[in-house]
Structures are given as C-alpha cells and as structure tokens.
Design a protein around this motif. Sequence first.
Motif, PDB file in Angstrom:
ATOM      1  N   LEU A  72       0.799  -1.215   0.000  1.00 61.43           N
ATOM      2  CA  LEU A  72       0.000   0.000   0.000  1.00 61.43           C
ATOM      3  C   LEU A  72       0.839   1.277   0.000  1.00 61.43           C
ATOM      4  N   ALA A  73       2.141   1.155   0.270  1.00 64.29           N
ATOM      5  CA  ALA A  73       3.049   2.302   0.257  1.00 64.29           C
ATOM      6  C   ALA A  73       2.571   3.389   1.217  1.00 64.29           C
ATOM      7  N   ARG A  74       2.914   4.636   0.936  1.00 62.57           N
ATOM      8  CA  ARG A  74       2.657   5.705   1.901  1.00 62.57           C
ATOM      9  C   ARG A  74       1.205   6.157   1.916  1.00 62.57           C
ATOM     10  N   ALA A  75       0.578   6.235   0.749  1.00 62.50           N
ATOM     11  CA  ALA A  75      -0.759   6.833   0.682  1.00 62.50           C
ATOM     12  C   ALA A  75      -1.813   5.892   0.121  1.00 62.50           C
ATOM     13  N   GLY A  76      -1.490   4.613   0.022  1.00 59.57           N
ATOM     14  CA  GLY A  76      -2.460   3.655  -0.492  1.00 59.57           C
ATOM     15  C   GLY A  76      -3.381   3.125   0.592  1.00 59.57           C
ATOM     16  N   TRP A  77      -4.544   2.633   0.185  1.00 62.14           N
ATOM     17  CA  TRP A  77      -5.472   2.032   1.152  1.00 62.14           C
ATOM     18  C   TRP A  77      -6.404   1.073   0.438  1.00 62.14           C
ATOM     19  N   LEU A  78      -7.005   0.205   1.233  1.00 61.60           N
ATOM     20  CA  LEU A  78      -7.985  -0.751   0.732  1.00 61.60           C
ATOM     21  C   LEU A  78      -9.349  -0.355   1.271  1.00 61.60           C
ATOM     22  N   ARG A  79     -10.319  -0.254   0.373  1.00 64.72           N
ATOM     23  CA  ARG A  79     -11.675   0.150   0.755  1.00 64.72           C
ATOM     24  C   ARG A  79     -12.667  -0.942   0.349  1.00 64.72           C
ATOM     25  N   TRP A  80     -13.264  -1.564   1.357  1.00 62.87           N
ATOM     26  CA  TRP A  80     -14.243  -2.621   1.111  1.00 62.87           C
ATOM     27  C   TRP A  80     -15.601  -1.999   0.819  1.00 62.87           C
ATOM     28  N   LYS A  81     -16.322  -2.584  -0.132  1.00 65.32           N
ATOM     29  CA  LYS A  81     -17.663  -2.096  -0.459  1.00 65.32           C
ATOM     30  C   LYS A  81     -18.606  -3.286  -0.612  1.00 65.32           C
ATOM     31  N   ASP A  82     -19.723  -3.213   0.086  1.00 66.37           N
ATOM     32  CA  ASP A  82     -20.719  -4.279  -0.014  1.00 66.37           C
ATOM     33  C   ASP A  82     -21.416  -4.281  -1.365  1.00 66.37           C
ATOM     34  N   ALA A  83     -21.409  -3.142  -2.029  1.00 62.85           N
ATOM     35  CA  ALA A  83     -22.002  -3.042  -3.368  1.00 62.85           C
ATOM     36  C   ALA A  83     -21.155  -2.084  -4.206  1.00 62.85           C
ATOM     37  N   LEU A  84     -20.295  -2.642  -5.042  1.00 64.35           N
ATOM     38  CA  LEU A  84     -19.465  -1.817  -5.911  1.00 64.35           C
ATOM     39  C   LEU A  84     -20.318  -1.182  -7.012  1.00 64.35           C
ATOM     40  N   PRO A  85     -19.921  -0.030  -7.521  1.00 64.01           N
ATOM     41  CA  PRO A  85     -20.660   0.594  -8.617  1.00 64.01           C
ATOM     42  C   PRO A  85     -20.747  -0.336  -9.829  1.00 64.01           C
ATOM     43  N   VAL A  86     -21.859  -0.294 -10.508  1.00 68.37           N
ATOM     44  CA  VAL A  86     -22.046  -1.152 -11.678  1.00 68.37           C
ATOM     45  C   VAL A  86     -21.227  -0.652 -12.863  1.00 68.37           C
ATOM     46  N   PRO A  88     -18.225   0.763 -15.099  1.00 64.93           N
ATOM     47  CA  PRO A  88     -16.782   0.514 -15.023  1.00 64.93           C
ATOM     48  C   PRO A  88     -16.036   1.746 -14.543  1.00 64.93           C
ATOM     49  N   PRO A  89     -14.976   1.556 -13.761  1.00 64.44           N
ATOM     50  CA  PRO A  89     -14.208   2.706 -13.263  1.00 64.44           C
ATOM     51  C   PRO A  89     -13.459   3.389 -14.406  1.00 64.44           C
ATOM     52  N   ARG A  90     -13.346   4.690 -14.307  1.00 59.80           N
ATOM     53  CA  ARG A  90     -12.670   5.449 -15.352  1.00 59.80           C
ATOM     54  C   ARG A  90     -11.359   6.028 -14.809  1.00 59.80           C
ATOM     55  N   PRO A  91     -10.274   5.818 -15.537  1.00 57.06           N
ATOM     56  CA  PRO A  91      -9.007   6.400 -15.097  1.00 57.06           C
ATOM     57  C   PRO A  91      -9.022   7.909 -15.261  1.00 57.06           C
ATOM     58  N   GLY A  92      -8.250   8.577 -14.439  1.00 53.97           N
ATOM     59  CA  GLY A  92      -8.160  10.025 -14.521  1.00 53.97           C
ATOM     60  C   GLY A  92      -7.162  10.548 -13.517  1.00 53.97           C
ATOM     61  N   ALA A  93      -6.595  11.700 -13.786  1.00 50.20           N
ATOM     62  CA  ALA A  93      -5.558  12.256 -12.921  1.00 50.20           C
ATOM     63  C   ALA A  93      -6.054  12.496 -11.496  1.00 50.20           C
ATOM     64  N   LYS A  94      -7.336  12.815 -11.353  1.00 51.23           N
ATOM     65  CA  LYS A  94      -7.885  13.111 -10.026  1.00 51.23           C
ATOM     66  C   LYS A  94      -8.586  11.918  -9.382  1.00 51.23           C
ATOM     67  N   ASN A  95      -8.591  10.790 -10.082  1.00 46.84           N
ATOM     68  CA  ASN A  95      -9.249   9.598  -9.555  1.00 46.84           C
ATOM     69  C   ASN A  95      -8.256   8.800  -8.711  1.00 46.84           C
ATOM     70  N   ALA A 116      -3.948   8.212  -2.589  1.00 48.50           N
ATOM     71  CA  ALA A 116      -4.089   9.660  -2.605  1.00 48.50           C
ATOM     72  C   ALA A 116      -2.781  10.318  -3.020  1.00 48.50           C
ATOM     73  N   GLY A 117      -2.879  11.574  -3.460  1.00 46.06           N
ATOM     74  CA  GLY A 117      -1.689  12.352  -3.769  1.00 46.06           C
ATOM     75  C   GLY A 117      -1.124  12.074  -5.145  1.00 46.06           C
ATOM     76  N   THR A 118      -0.045  12.765  -5.448  1.00 47.48           N
ATOM     77  CA  THR A 118       0.574  12.651  -6.776  1.00 47.48           C
ATOM     78  C   THR A 118       1.800  11.747  -6.773  1.00 47.48           C
ATOM     79  N   LYS A 119       2.383  11.507  -5.605  1.00 51.41           N
ATOM     80  CA  LYS A 119       3.548  10.633  -5.514  1.00 51.41           C
ATOM     81  C   LYS A 119       3.073   9.193  -5.379  1.00 51.41           C
TER      82      LYS A 119
END
Length: 289
Positions: A72-86, A88-95, A116-119
Amino acid sequence: MPELPEVEALSAFLSERLSGRVIARVQPVAISALKTYDPPVTALEGRTVKAVRRRGKFLDIEAEGLHLVVHLARAGWLRWKDALPVEPPRPGAKNPLALRVRLAGGAGDGFDLTEAGTKKGLAVHVVRDPAEVPGVARLGPDPLDPGFGLEDFAALLRGDRRRLKGVLRDQSVLAGVGNAYSDEVLHAARMSPYKLASSLTEEETARLYEALGDTLRDAVERSRGLAAGELKAEKKLGLRVHGRTGQPCPVCGDTVREVSFADSSLQYCPTCQTGGKPLADRRLSRLLK
C-alpha cells in the motif's frame, strides 16, 4: 503508511470476506500500480480465494495457484464495499482508484485499492510465488513469529553500526516495522533513535526486544476486528510519540520533539530517551537511509 499491525488487521478482515469466494473481475485503473504483466491481472478471474496472508507490510491474496500481492506504500489504502458501482471505473488524474476487485455471487461486493496524492508508490503484483516479488524476497524475520526469539534478535543487531531507528525500519532486518512503530518501540524501550545497534548491552538488547514485541502485539490487539475504514483512526489514537510533536509525553510529561529529514521525520521524548538532551535536527541528513 500502513505497517505490520494495520496490514495484519487488513489481512484478517479480508480473510473473513474473501476465503472461499470466487473473483469475478479485476479492473486495473492506474496502470502505474501494476508491477507485473505475466500472468495478467485478469488471470485471477474465475479463481477461488484460498487464503489471505500478511508478509511484512505486503498483503498476499492467494487464489488457486496465483497470488495478488499488494504493497500500500505511503498513501495507499484498501476500501471494502458491499455493493461496488455497476459502471466501469474510469481512469483520470484526479481519480484515486488504482484497482477494483469484484467478487462473484450477485451481491456485487469487493474492494478498491486507492492511492491519494501525486507521488505514486502503491504496488500490485500477480505472481505464481510471492518470492517473485523483490520486496517480499528480501524480507527479514517477522518480529511476531513465535519462533523469533531474543537470540535471533541479538544476532541481527550484532555488528550493525547503524542507528537503531534505521535498523528497525530496514525490511531486510525486520519485516513490517516502519516509521511510526519504530518511534513507538524506541520510546517504549527508553532508547535514543540515534543509538548504534552494535553498542547495545545484553540488558538493552533484551529491553528493546521486549518493547518490540509488546508494542506490536498491543497494536495488533487494538486493531483486531475493526473494519478496514476504522484502522487509520485507531492507529493514530494508539501512538504515544509518533506524530505528536509539541504534545506532552504520556509517560513523563516532557514535550515530544521531532527530527526532520528529506522525506520523513521521527518523534521522541528527550526525558525518556535521550537523557533530556534534544537531538540535532539536520533536515537533509542521510543518517536513516
């Protein structure tokens, strides 16, 4: 950065939710997070999760002969979701989303890996053997391994002329201890972060070994049973000196001090750890590298 106690808790949290489940889809979003390409991440799809383990600060999700290994490095995290969005996720600089794992079974549950963050430092590997991941291959012993005794610890420190802070953070010496818990261990042991590992007496070595085990076991116990989203707050509440610059030491009441470096900092109590003397703060020092 998540360290041994938080990754241990994440491992237990995921083990309850993933073991015996089939991976339906793996959707990479931030290509920079993928550190391997053979097998592809899609090779995990259709496989049943057999186990979830912690290896130092790495998460290892085993699925029928393949391993999804995550740091997970410095700013990574795991987020569990009981219902993920249907959709598809879209890549983006702010995502902040880096990878999405959806489970089979109709509920639409699963987890997102975010950063999170740019690094960017979050790392995702799909391998046949965890030892194929360089960071896993070089790990030293796990300090909470029941077979890791005082003599093993003493042997690691013997002849090492580096400062204790740097030794405790070195993953090839001890697996899982990072910046925060090395501060906490040294405070519990009443030792200066600048003390040379090779200079420890037998009594000091035993004291540091005891502080190492007690500090990590206590943090693991506090994190046990917590949901992934609660672990960061619990870690912060449990720290006595790390991240508490300017606050009173909970043991003696002295002011917690800080030493800053190019890309990190350490916190300590002068009264408890350095005979009342503040440490020199050389921001560009390379002592801990």
